[in-house]
Scaffold this motif. Structure first.
Motif, PDB file in Angstrom:
ATOM      1  N   LEU A  73      -9.010   5.033  -1.112  1.00  0.00           N
ATOM      2  CA  LEU A  73      -9.414   5.986  -0.087  1.00  0.00           C
ATOM      3  C   LEU A  73      -8.780   7.349  -0.355  1.00  0.00           C
ATOM      4  O   LEU A  73      -7.640   7.432  -0.805  1.00  0.00           O
ATOM      5  CB  LEU A  73      -8.941   5.471   1.278  1.00  0.00           C
ATOM      6  N   THR A  74      -9.553   8.407  -0.069  1.00  0.00           N
ATOM      7  CA  THR A  74      -9.043   9.772  -0.115  1.00  0.00           C
ATOM      8  C   THR A  74      -9.477  10.464   1.163  1.00  0.00           C
ATOM      9  O   THR A  74     -10.623  10.334   1.583  1.00  0.00           O
ATOM     10  CB  THR A  74      -9.624  10.539  -1.327  1.00  0.00           C
ATOM     11  N   TYR A 113      -4.038  10.492  -0.670  1.00  0.00           N
ATOM     12  CA  TYR A 113      -4.553   9.372  -1.454  1.00  0.00           C
ATOM     13  C   TYR A 113      -3.984   8.079  -0.897  1.00  0.00           C
ATOM     14  O   TYR A 113      -2.803   8.007  -0.548  1.00  0.00           O
ATOM     15  CB  TYR A 113      -4.118   9.487  -2.921  1.00  0.00           C
ATOM     16  N   VAL A 114      -4.816   7.049  -0.840  1.00  0.00           N
ATOM     17  CA  VAL A 114      -4.382   5.748  -0.345  1.00  0.00           C
ATOM     18  C   VAL A 114      -4.597   4.714  -1.441  1.00  0.00           C
ATOM     19  O   VAL A 114      -5.708   4.545  -1.938  1.00  0.00           O
ATOM     20  CB  VAL A 114      -5.170   5.331   0.925  1.00  0.00           C
ATOM     21  N   GLU A 115      -3.501   4.047  -1.817  1.00  0.00           N
ATOM     22  CA  GLU A 115      -3.558   2.961  -2.806  1.00  0.00           C
ATOM     23  C   GLU A 115      -3.207   1.653  -2.107  1.00  0.00           C
ATOM     24  O   GLU A 115      -2.275   1.601  -1.314  1.00  0.00           O
ATOM     25  CB  GLU A 115      -2.546   3.181  -3.925  1.00  0.00           C
ATOM     26  N   ALA A 158       0.853  -1.194   0.000  1.00  0.00           N
ATOM     27  CA  ALA A 158       0.000   0.000   0.000  1.00  0.00           C
ATOM     28  C   ALA A 158       0.884   1.237   0.000  1.00  0.00           C
ATOM     29  O   ALA A 158       2.042   1.194   0.432  1.00  0.00           O
ATOM     30  CB  ALA A 158      -0.921   0.007   1.205  1.00  0.00           C
ATOM     31  N   LEU A 159       0.312   2.341  -0.514  1.00  0.00           N
ATOM     32  CA  LEU A 159       1.045   3.597  -0.597  1.00  0.00           C
ATOM     33  C   LEU A 159       0.103   4.740  -0.249  1.00  0.00           C
ATOM     34  O   LEU A 159      -1.017   4.815  -0.757  1.00  0.00           O
ATOM     35  CB  LEU A 159       1.607   3.798  -2.006  1.00  0.00           C
ATOM     36  N   ILE A 160       0.562   5.626   0.624  1.00  0.00           N
ATOM     37  CA  ILE A 160      -0.194   6.821   1.008  1.00  0.00           C
ATOM     38  C   ILE A 160       0.591   8.013   0.490  1.00  0.00           C
ATOM     39  O   ILE A 160       1.792   8.131   0.748  1.00  0.00           O
ATOM     40  CB  ILE A 160      -0.354   6.899   2.536  1.00  0.00           C
TER      41      ILE A 160
END
Length: 162
Positions: free
Chosen positions: A75-76, A66-68, A52-54
């Motif tokens: 998610l934002t 942004y959350v991937e 995951a990446l924020i």
């Protein structure tokens, strides 16, 4: 049900977290970028593969994150215009956050079903959170949500101290 514990390292310039299970085994590592634009937080599994990446959006009137998870945006979190108290909105695909997420006491729901519970552990050195995962395939998303909200809070605290 799976219990995970997130413990922030207090004296880390970049922002580091370790996510452990109930037996104190490492499950995920979280590392924030240091002196990098845009500011990012990478969540990695024990093999150091990014899961995951924020990312904090650059050149935005109000802070936005942004959350991937596994390459897709889930998610934002965005600060809303407010005169007195900081307010944020959470926009998640198929996921709802219910409770007091600013104080880290909330449930994560998917289609009305509770899939995770988060609570802040008090009286600890640095921020610590207990995360109960009720749906295994949503574990990475739940962890990413907790880290993202913590990032938003840290960003707000840094802005307030300037």
């Amino acid at each position: 049900m799976k219990q995970l514990f997130i413990k922030q390292k207090v004296f880390s310039l970049s922002g580091k977290f370790t996510v452990k299970d109930q037996h104190e085994n490492d499950v995920y590592f979280v590392e924030g970028s240091f002196m990098q634009i845009p500011k990012t937080y990478s969540i990695m599994d024990t093999a150091r593969n990014e899961v995951a990446l924020i990312t904090k959006k650059v050149l935005s009137l109000l802070p936005k994150f942004y959350v991937e998870v596994e390459g897709r945006e889930v998610l934002t979190i965005q600060k809303e215009l407010s005169l007195f108290k900081a307010r944020y909105s959470v926009d998640a695909v198929g996921v709802e956050i219910v409770g007091n997420w600013w104080d880290m006491q909330f449930a994560v729901k998917q289609h009305g079903e509770v899939i995770g519970q988060v609570s802040k552990e008090w009286f600890t050195w640095g921020d610590s959170y207990k995360v109960e995962v009720l749906k295994d395939d949503m574990e990475k998303i739940i962890i990413a949500i907790v880290i993202a909200i913590d990032c938003v809070k840290a960003d707000q605290d840094a802005a307030a101290s300037v």
